[in-house]
Design a protein around this motif. Structure first.
Motif, PDB file in Angstrom:
ATOM      1  N   GLU A 718       5.770   8.333  11.989  1.00  0.00           N
ATOM      2  CA  GLU A 718       4.395   7.838  12.063  1.00  0.00           C
ATOM      3  C   GLU A 718       3.675   8.003  10.734  1.00  0.00           C
ATOM      4  O   GLU A 718       2.850   7.157  10.363  1.00  0.00           O
ATOM      5  N   VAL A 719       3.973   9.075  10.013  1.00  0.00           N
ATOM      6  CA  VAL A 719       3.331   9.293   8.717  1.00  0.00           C
ATOM      7  C   VAL A 719       3.845   8.278   7.710  1.00  0.00           C
ATOM      8  O   VAL A 719       3.067   7.707   6.940  1.00  0.00           O
ATOM      9  N   ARG A 720       5.142   8.027   7.702  1.00  0.00           N
ATOM     10  CA  ARG A 720       5.684   7.032   6.779  1.00  0.00           C
ATOM     11  C   ARG A 720       5.073   5.663   7.044  1.00  0.00           C
ATOM     12  O   ARG A 720       4.741   4.927   6.112  1.00  0.00           O
ATOM     13  N   THR A 721       4.906   5.342   8.308  1.00  0.00           N
ATOM     14  CA  THR A 721       4.305   4.049   8.650  1.00  0.00           C
ATOM     15  C   THR A 721       2.848   3.995   8.224  1.00  0.00           C
ATOM     16  O   THR A 721       2.376   2.967   7.718  1.00  0.00           O
ATOM     17  N   ALA A 722       2.115   5.086   8.424  1.00  0.00           N
ATOM     18  CA  ALA A 722       0.704   5.113   8.019  1.00  0.00           C
ATOM     19  C   ALA A 722       0.565   4.943   6.512  1.00  0.00           C
ATOM     20  O   ALA A 722      -0.381   4.289   6.037  1.00  0.00           O
ATOM     21  N   VAL A 723       1.475   5.520   5.746  1.00  0.00           N
ATOM     22  CA  VAL A 723       1.443   5.339   4.292  1.00  0.00           C
ATOM     23  C   VAL A 723       1.612   3.862   3.954  1.00  0.00           C
ATOM     24  O   VAL A 723       0.899   3.314   3.083  1.00  0.00           O
ATOM     25  N   LEU A 724       2.529   3.194   4.621  1.00  0.00           N
ATOM     26  CA  LEU A 724       2.740   1.764   4.358  1.00  0.00           C
ATOM     27  C   LEU A 724       1.511   0.948   4.731  1.00  0.00           C
ATOM     28  O   LEU A 724       1.179  -0.032   4.060  1.00  0.00           O
ATOM     29  N   VAL A 725       0.822   1.336   5.802  1.00  0.00           N
ATOM     30  CA  VAL A 725      -0.421   0.641   6.165  1.00  0.00           C
ATOM     31  C   VAL A 725      -1.442   0.774   5.049  1.00  0.00           C
ATOM     32  O   VAL A 725      -2.107  -0.198   4.657  1.00  0.00           O
ATOM     33  N   ALA A 726      -1.588   1.986   4.517  1.00  0.00           N
ATOM     34  CA  ALA A 726      -2.549   2.204   3.432  1.00  0.00           C
ATOM     35  C   ALA A 726      -2.167   1.400   2.196  1.00  0.00           C
ATOM     36  O   ALA A 726      -3.021   0.760   1.559  1.00  0.00           O
ATOM     37  N   LEU A 727      -0.905   1.406   1.840  1.00  0.00           N
ATOM     38  CA  LEU A 727      -0.471   0.657   0.660  1.00  0.00           C
ATOM     39  C   LEU A 727      -0.617  -0.845   0.880  1.00  0.00           C
ATOM     40  O   LEU A 727      -0.890  -1.593  -0.074  1.00  0.00           O
ATOM     41  N   SER A 728      -0.445  -1.299   2.112  1.00  0.00           N
ATOM     42  CA  SER A 728      -0.630  -2.722   2.398  1.00  0.00           C
ATOM     43  C   SER A 728      -2.062  -3.153   2.171  1.00  0.00           C
ATOM     44  O   SER A 728      -2.319  -4.208   1.577  1.00  0.00           O
ATOM     45  N   THR A 729      -3.012  -2.358   2.646  1.00  0.00           N
ATOM     46  CA  THR A 729      -4.418  -2.722   2.431  1.00  0.00           C
ATOM     47  C   THR A 729      -4.793  -2.638   0.960  1.00  0.00           C
ATOM     48  O   THR A 729      -5.664  -3.373   0.501  1.00  0.00           O
ATOM     49  N   PHE A 730      -4.131  -1.772   0.218  1.00  0.00           N
ATOM     50  CA  PHE A 730      -4.422  -1.670  -1.213  1.00  0.00           C
ATOM     51  C   PHE A 730      -3.995  -2.935  -1.953  1.00  0.00           C
ATOM     52  O   PHE A 730      -4.637  -3.329  -2.933  1.00  0.00           O
ATOM     53  N   LEU A 731      -2.956  -3.605  -1.486  1.00  0.00           N
ATOM     54  CA  LEU A 731      -2.476  -4.806  -2.175  1.00  0.00           C
ATOM     55  C   LEU A 731      -3.479  -5.945  -2.103  1.00  0.00           C
ATOM     56  O   LEU A 731      -3.501  -6.792  -2.976  1.00  0.00           O
ATOM     57  N   GLU A 732      -4.263  -5.963  -1.066  1.00  0.00           N
ATOM     58  CA  GLU A 732      -5.158  -7.095  -0.861  1.00  0.00           C
ATOM     59  C   GLU A 732      -6.407  -6.924  -1.722  1.00  0.00           C
ATOM     60  O   GLU A 732      -7.388  -6.318  -1.330  1.00  0.00           O
ATOM     61  N   ILE A 733      -6.377  -7.548  -2.907  1.00  0.00           N
ATOM     62  CA  ILE A 733      -7.469  -7.355  -3.866  1.00  0.00           C
ATOM     63  C   ILE A 733      -8.684  -8.196  -3.511  1.00  0.00           C
ATOM     64  O   ILE A 733      -9.812  -7.754  -3.597  1.00  0.00           O
ATOM     65  N   THR A 734      -8.462  -9.422  -3.096  1.00  0.00           N
ATOM     66  CA  THR A 734      -9.584 -10.324  -2.859  1.00  0.00           C
ATOM     67  C   THR A 734      -9.263 -11.235  -1.695  1.00  0.00           C
ATOM     68  O   THR A 734      -8.101 -11.501  -1.395  1.00  0.00           O
ATOM     69  N   GLU A 735     -10.307 -11.700  -1.030  1.00  0.00           N
ATOM     70  CA  GLU A 735     -10.134 -12.654   0.044  1.00  0.00           C
ATOM     71  C   GLU A 735     -10.074 -14.078  -0.473  1.00  0.00           C
ATOM     72  O   GLU A 735      -9.717 -14.990   0.248  1.00  0.00           O
ATOM     73  N   ASN A 736     -10.418 -14.292  -1.718  1.00  0.00           N
ATOM     74  CA  ASN A 736     -10.440 -15.630  -2.298  1.00  0.00           C
ATOM     75  C   ASN A 736      -9.067 -15.939  -2.873  1.00  0.00           C
ATOM     76  O   ASN A 736      -8.656 -15.383  -3.887  1.00  0.00           O
ATOM     77  N   GLU A 737      -8.326 -16.835  -2.225  1.00  0.00           N
ATOM     78  CA  GLU A 737      -6.974 -17.130  -2.666  1.00  0.00           C
ATOM     79  C   GLU A 737      -6.966 -17.891  -3.985  1.00  0.00           C
ATOM     80  O   GLU A 737      -5.956 -17.917  -4.685  1.00  0.00           O
ATOM     81  N   ASN A 738      -8.063 -18.540  -4.318  1.00  0.00           N
ATOM     82  CA  ASN A 738      -8.089 -19.316  -5.557  1.00  0.00           C
ATOM     83  C   ASN A 738      -8.410 -18.470  -6.776  1.00  0.00           C
ATOM     84  O   ASN A 738      -8.266 -18.921  -7.905  1.00  0.00           O
ATOM     85  N   ALA A 739      -8.843 -17.248  -6.528  1.00  0.00           N
ATOM     86  CA  ALA A 739      -9.220 -16.398  -7.665  1.00  0.00           C
ATOM     87  C   ALA A 739      -7.973 -15.704  -8.206  1.00  0.00           C
ATOM     88  O   ALA A 739      -7.822 -14.492  -8.160  1.00  0.00           O
ATOM     89  N   LEU A 740      -7.040 -16.514  -8.731  1.00  0.00           N
ATOM     90  CA  LEU A 740      -5.781 -15.959  -9.199  1.00  0.00           C
ATOM     91  C   LEU A 740      -5.927 -15.204 -10.505  1.00  0.00           C
ATOM     92  O   LEU A 740      -5.059 -14.429 -10.872  1.00  0.00           O
TER      93      LEU A 740
END
Length: 1404
Positions: A718-740
């Protein structure tokens, strides 16, 4: 990960199990004290256990006694050939020198007290999936007051006309005179008396609601009444109006629906229609009728409402007849003093307006009525006009305490008698309505005694005889009994201190008893409103909160009950309390509340910065009280509350940015003692980061990704999975897909570092972790879709070149020349491999990501070239007819799902031993020349599935006859008798998983639901024992029955062990038509189950005593592979079935015997990089129940140790042989010693306590051909026996370099060999089955070929063709019973044999 020498692994087990029997060196003592003789004391180590529990945080057992067992067995292997123990005929103790430790009292006591159950955590029961929406209780009440109303205006209308009695009412003599506790006869001026009455009545109402605006209308005429009512509605607007009507001075209301007022000269009574009154006052209103025959008003009021609604329906298409819709009058509330045929009581000891007094001054009238009802003489009781000292608002005074008790009692009565929606409407939406209805319950009780039956609209059930009224009488009696002493003290007498009522203490005790004995019924406790009132008292507050927390711990239903009773404002106010002793219990209560409805609470916590209470505890600014237990769990609750507070709420995230929440979470992830805290610290960070760029930059400054990456090796899944959840949210920098342009070099480098760190978890043993890996990759793919398009196209080109044997290569139109290309290629290859993951959800989710990329590719400028390559690839593959013996060979021709990596991208593997160049099975491909794949892509059903079918070649593979003598026996003979193709039968799914329909679109990035699943932890009981450990529960009784059955089985079979060595073994008791060729047979220890796995992917479950097939399902191993291993785990409780196949995958099934309830518990690729070989052993395994370790080997060069609780690979022990591992066994008790048999005939012994590189401690090379089986008994003398294809049998002692005993079982080759787990007997199979004592004497023959004879006709004789020689294909003993199952090659039937004819098998 390896074990240090002499240090046992830290096992994190789920359940600790206890037994009532005692193991002794001479037998087994059953619960009644009788000793069953025969066999050594350690015979019964495996499978003799009862049950208990020892849970730590996050479901991890705190028991360490298993490690004590392992620590005590650290004696090195001895090598003394002169030891008499080596000689079988002289030996009485255990083999291998085990008797020194195993017969010690200390060891045996530890062994008897501890046993562990695996793969039964919540993550296995639910597959890490949250509850589906339809499974959630839709009947849970809506506790929020969304339509709260206020009574802002009140009309006090008195029609008294003092001095003049109405003509239709005959008064008694003497008669009641008091109106609002005023005696009109004491005032000469009737007008002033009326005004005084109105003033007093208003003052009484003001004690109920100070914020209501009161207006009086005294003896009005019609015009005054009309103007008065219209003005009230104009001022109140849409809010509720209270209309109090006292008609004691006018005639009774008429049957036709009229009340009476006066004319201007007070010479006539003028009727006013209720219909007109409705029009003047509008809606909503609260009516109080205190007059004779008041029921007439209620009846006609409802009749006029129905008329209005009917008129509205008629006038729907025309002009509205009224400005107020008729249906709104349904919301009007009415309280009437009596029914239509009743008159008000005229007892001179009671007020004339008794009904009004009950509604507005309940304490005074209740005390007066109590004195009147007292059976004692009037002279011995107090005066009727007794005054209770104190103030209503001060609960420390007698009057305030009585009012407090009265409120609690009436709330309790209403709570227990009314439906929840009605209780909420009348007692929680409006303070004025709640107070009047609370007092109305008292009016019903008092007035019934005087032949009046108050009525209300909405109607209430009868409450006058509720048992809580007795508690009220007791409280009043206790108060009145102290009044003389209090009065004497005031008058200068002896000092007296008022003794407060014990009502609340007694009710809390009653609530505590209910929690202990009645909570299982899930019926609402009557004491819950009392607990709510007790929270107002500092004296009892802590106890009340503790009991409330225990109640909330019962589940969401209890939380919703508490919220619907009105608990929320109280616990919200308590967040302002500085008391340290309240913090642990308040944190627990708030965690429970947030777990069921955090969205409605977020705004409340934002007000006044209430969430700071939990932030201060989490950041240790204000710690928990000294000596508090489970501090880590309380910090985890705080992290949980903050995480839900921030979830999807920008303002909440902003509020948590400043107070060092992230720094505190990063500190708590280093807490090694509490896995729950580590898990929720990670999830809390993930909610801070979710769509919050500012928080992510704060995380960068704190180096949070690197600190989180350390937990990727955490022992708790469960801890390993929670770490992956946190890292997944960190990857998402912006909601604007065009702002490359925001993805600059620095950000891309940081994200690639995260992905590189996470890649090693693609081979994790937990399907829940691998699911989250796919989610992480989906975000990464979505961010860098253009790069993955290029990689996908390049992969297709490489596949085409791999199939094209011309050797010519064409220049690619794309290039992988971009920074960090190897990371992106590694992710793509990992996704292709994960798309064939054995865990169903992981494979489907990864296939969705692959589909997403290929669909983008087919919509890109490369679409035409991609389709051409795919069609050409398919044409090439149709001409490739290449037989590949091993499905995971590194030389497999298919690379659609993981082709060889270019030179600049090395194979990415890790401590979990997962290589990206692992391939799916490669079999004969017979694909039509038409472009089915391309058309499938255009239809966009599932591109990943199409490529997988092309890569795996789902056509029946041709099996070539193999006759070499040294090959494993399953390949000897001819073609299979199987008629079922691959994939036939039930395909078990994981729990709570619903496959996506093909027409449903895939939303990228994916979401695994792990956060929601983790929240469910705080909805589950934590303070009470699990249901299985609760005496008297169904689960407890079932487990107790299983324990008794197991003990009975062991006691029954114990004397049979010596019998087995001399029995003929030719009594056939079962004849099972398996329909497919069995290759492995396994008996369950205590269940009447026989598991038969065939030479493809079928598993059949038999009830062998009844000759009944229970279930058949598909193991889902790819075509060209077969099931090579089957084991049962957790056999002392509810067994799970483990299968291992030639593709290196292990799968575990729950309810394997049920067609309807079978579930895939978990599945993972235990072996990777399997070596190509013409003599394949597939996957072989041994399961150590005592340690929770799966030992795996096969066509690989290592022996891999998987830890079940951690679901991680603990160590790779080099096999130090170029031949495949054909058999594995181990010491099942201590688990330190492993023995492996190899294809070249060698046997190697390994000690797992040593460094893996030095773990091999002995090699025996006395076999000259393929080792069929090597096995160490679980019981008996712990004999270690091995057999090879050439028919040679050796008996070994770990301390010797040579066999203890050797003999030739068969001259013309041997196909199977099995050792009984407890009896001193061994069976070998060739064209017949031979039974041998472990001392080497031949005892019996069971002929299985043509012309076989015996005690019963052999099934092989009846079923097998007479022209073909028959060889034993599968052979097994029952672990405890003297039963054997045999199957022949080219025959789908299984024979079950007893050792003697009269042996009875009882499973009850």
């Amino acid at each position: 990960m390896t074990e240090a020498s002499g240090i046992p692994l830290l096992t994190t087990h789920t359940s600790s199990v206890h037994i009532n029997g005692i193991l002794t060196p001479h037998g087994y003592v059953i619960n009644d004290g009788k000793t069953v003789s025969g066999g050594s004391g350690s015979d019964l180590v495996t499978g003799v256990n009862g049950h208990g529990n020892s849970y730590g945080s996050n479901g991890i057992s705190r028991s360490t006694s298993s490690n004590l067992i392992y620590d005590s067995i650290d004696e090195p292997l001895r090598d003394d050939p002169d030891d008499a123990a080596f000689k079988y005929h002289e030996r009485k103790a255990l083999r291998h020198g085990f008797e020194d430790v195993y017969n010690s009292e200390f060891y045996m006591s530890l062994l008897a007290q501890n046993f562990y159950i695996y793969f039964d955590d919540k993550r296995h029961e639910t597959a890490g999936n949250p509850k589906p929406f339809e499974e959630q209780d839709a009947n849970l009440p809506d506790w929020r007051m969304k339509d709260r109303q206020k009574t802002i205006s009140a009309a006090i209308v008195l029609c008294l006309n003092l001095g003049v009695d109405p003509p239709d009412v005959v008064k008694t003599e003497p008669c009641a005179k008091l109106e609002a506790w005023v005696d009109p006869t004491e005032h000469q001026d009737s007008k002033k008396a009326t005004e005084l009455i109105a003033k007093n009545l208003q003052a009484q109402y003001e004690t109920l609601s100070m914020r209501t605006r009161y207006k009086q209308s005294l003896d009005p005429n019609v015009e005054d009444a009309k103007r008065f009512c219209i003005a009230l509605r104009r001022g109140a607007k849409d809010e509720r109006i209270l209309f109090h009507y006292n008609g004691h001075g006018v005639p009774k209301p008429t049957v036709s629906g009229e009340i009476w007022v006066f004319n201007k000269g007070y010479t006539q009574y003028i009727p006013v229609s209720i219909y007109d009154l409705q029009s003047w006052l509008g809606a909503p209103c609260l009516f109080v009728y205190d007059c004779h025959a008041a029921g007439n008003i209620v009846a006609n009021f409802n009749r006029f409402v129905d008329k209005r609604i009917a008129d509205d329906l008629k006038a729907r298409d025309g002009p509205a007849s009224s400005t107020v819709p008729g249906v709104l009058y349904r919301e009007c509330i009415q309280l009437a003093a009596c029914q239509a045929n009743e008159c008000l009581p005229m007892n001179p000891d009671l007020p004339m307006d008794l009904f009004t007094c009950c509604l507005t001054s309940p304490i005074e009238i209740a005390i007066r009525w109590f004195i009147l009802q007292s059976p004692l003489p009037r002279s011995s009781v107090l005066n009727l006009d007794v005054t209770i000292p104190g103030r209503l608002a001060d609960r420390r005074t007698p009057l305030g305490e009585l009012n407090w008790i009265f409120t609690a009692i009436t709330d309790t009565i209403a709570w227990s008698q009314l439906e929840a929606p009605l209780f909420k409407k009348l007692f929680r939406q409006d303070l004025m309505v709640a107070a009047l209805f609370r007092n109305f319950l008292l009016a019903e009780r008092i007035m019934r005694v005087h032949n009046c039956h108050p009525i209300s609209e909405p109607k209430l059930p009868a409450t006058h005889n509720h048992p809580m009224w007795e508690s009220w009488d007791l409280a009043v009696d206790q108060c009145l009994a102290q009044l003389p002493m209090l009065e004497a003290a005031e008058n200068g007498g002896p000092a007296y201190e008022y003794k407060h009522s014990t009502f609340f203490e007694e009710q809390l005790t009653a609530f505590e008893i209910w929690l202990k004995y009645g909570s299982k019924t899930k019926r609402p406790p009557e004491q819950l409103p009392v607990v709510l009132q007790v929270l107002l008292s500092q004296v009892h507050r802590l106890r009340a909160l503790i009991l409330l927390s225990r109640f909330l711990d019962l589940g969401p239903w209890a939380v919703y009950l508490a919220l619907s009773i009105g608990i929320f404002p109280y616990v919200l106010k308590l967040l302002q309390s500085p008391a340290q002793e309240l913090r642990p219990v308040l944190v627990f209560i708030w965690a429970r509340i947030m777990s069921v409805d955090y969205q409605n609470i977020q705004q409340e916590l934002l007000k006044d910065n209430s969430c700071g209470y939990f932030i201060h505890i989490l950041t240790a600014r204000e710690g928990l009280p000294t000596g508090a237990e489970n501090i880590g769990e309380h910090h985890a609750m705080c992290a949980f509350i903050i995480a839900l507070f921030c979830r999807g709420n920008k303002n909440a995230q902003r509020a948590c940015m400043g107070p060092d929440v992230m720094q505190a979470c990063l500190m708590h992830i280093q807490d090694l003692d509490c896995a729950l805290l580590r898990q929720w610290a990670c999830l809390c960070i993930s909610q801070l980061w979710d769509n919050n760029a500012e928080a992510k930059w704060m995380g960068v400054r704190e180096d949070a990704p690197a600190k989180l990456a350390v937990l990727l090796d955490d022992p708790v899944p469960e801890v390993r999975t929670a770490v992956l959840v946190a890292l997944s949210t960190f990857l998402e920098i912006t909601e604007n897909e065009n702002a490359l342009d925001i993805y600059n070099e620095e950000i891309e480098n940081r994200e690639c570092q995260i992905i590189f760190a996470a890649l090693r978890l693609t081979g994790d043993g937990s399907g829940m972790v691998r699911k989250e890996i796919v989610v992480l990759f989906s975000r990464f793919v979505k961010h860098y879709a253009s790069k993955f398009l290029v990689i996908a196209f390049k992969q297709l080109e490489q596949d085409h070149e791999a199939y094209n044997k011309s050797g010519s290569t064409s220049s690619s139109i794309v290039s992988l020349d971009f920074p960090r290309a190897s990371i992106f290629i590694g992710v793509w290859k990992a996704l292709l491999v994960l798309a064939t993951d054995p865990f169903v959800e992981v494979g489907d989710m990864a296939a969705d990501v692959v589909d997403y990329v290929y669909l983008l590719l087919l919509q890109s400028p490369l679409a035409r070239q991609a389709e051409d390559v795919i069609e050409s690839l398919q044409r090439c593959s149709s001409s490739v007819q290449k037989f590949v013996r091993h499905p995971l060979s590194s030389s497999s021709s298919s690379s659609l799902y993981a082709s060889p990596e270019p030179a600049d991208t090395a194979s990415i593997s890790s401590g979990n031993h997962f290589a990206l160049n692992a391939r799916p099975p490669a079999v004969n491909r017979q694909v039509s020349s038409t472009s089915v794949l391309a058309s499938t892509m255009k239809r966009s059903v599932s591109i990943a599935a199409s490529l997988r079918n092309l890569a795996l070649g789902y056509s029946e593979p041709a099996i070539e006859p193999i006759t070499q003598p040294n090959l494993p026996p399953q390949n000897i003979g001819g073609t299979s008798v199987s008629t079922m193709p691959y994939g036939a039968g039930i395909h078990p799914d994981t729990a709570r998983y619903h496959r996506r329909r093909p027409q449903d679109s895939v939303l990228m990035p994916l979401n695994s639901g792990f956060f929601e699943w983790s929240c469910e932890y705080f909805q589950e009981p934590q303070m009470s024992q699990p249901e299985m450990d609760e005496p008297g529960s169904v689960d407890y009784n079932q487990r107790l029955w299983r324990r008794t059955r197991n003990e009975k089985t062991l006691a029954y079979t114990q004397p049979q062990k010596e019998l087995a060595a001399v029995a003929p073994w030719n009594t056939q008791i079962g004849f099972l038509n398996n329909a497919t060729q069995p290759t492995k047979l396994v008996f369950a220890q205590f269940e009447p189950h026989l598991i038969a796995v065939d030479d493809r992917d079928g598993v059949t479950i038999w009830n062998w005593p009844e000759n009944q097939k229970l279930n058949r399902f598909c193991n889902a191993n790819p075509p060209g592979t077969k099931i090579t291993e089957a084991k049962l785990i957790n056999e002392d409780d509810v067994p799970l079935l483990m299968t291992g196949a030639g593709d290196g995958v292990i799968r575990l099934y729950r309810n394997y015997e049920s067609e309807d309830n079978i579930e895939l518990v978990c599945a993972w690729r235990a072996l990777t990089d399997m070596l190509p070989s013409n003599k394949s052993s597939g996957l072989v395994a041994d399961w150590q129940q005592g340690r929770g370790t799966m030992i795996v080997g096969g066509d690989v060069k290592v022996i891999r140790l998987w830890d079940a609780p951690r679901e991680l690979c603990m160590a790779d022990i080099p096999a130090r042989s170029g031949s495949p591992i054909t058999s594995l066994t181990s010491d099942q008790v201590a688990g330190h010693i492993l023995i492996a048999g190899f294809g070249d005939g060698a046997l190697r012994v390994y000690d797992r306590r040593l460094d893996p590189r030095e773990a091999m401690v002995k090699v025996w090379k006395y076999h000259k051909s393929w080792v069929l089986n090597v096995h160490m008994q679980r019981g008996g003398a712990r004999e270690l026996a091995s057999g090879s294809v050439d028919g040679k049998i050796h008996i070994w002692d770990l301390r010797m370099d040579t066999p203890v005993l050797s003999f030739q079982a068969h001259e013309r080759g041997m196909r199977a060999v099995q050792v009984h787990e407890h009896a001193p007997i061994l069976a070998t199979g060739s064209q017949m089955v031979k039974l041998w004592r472990l001392s080497g004497e031949h005892t019996a023959v069971v002929k299985t070929g043509v012309g076989s004879t015996g005690g019963a006709s052999s099934y092989m004789t009846l079923a097998a063709p007479p022209i073909r020689p028959h060889y034993v294909s599968a052979l097994c003993f029952h672990p405890h019973r003297m039963v054997m199952a045999v199957n022949n090659s080219h025959d789908s039937h299984v024979g079950v044999y007893n050792c003697v004819p009269n042996l009875v098998h009882d499973f009850s």
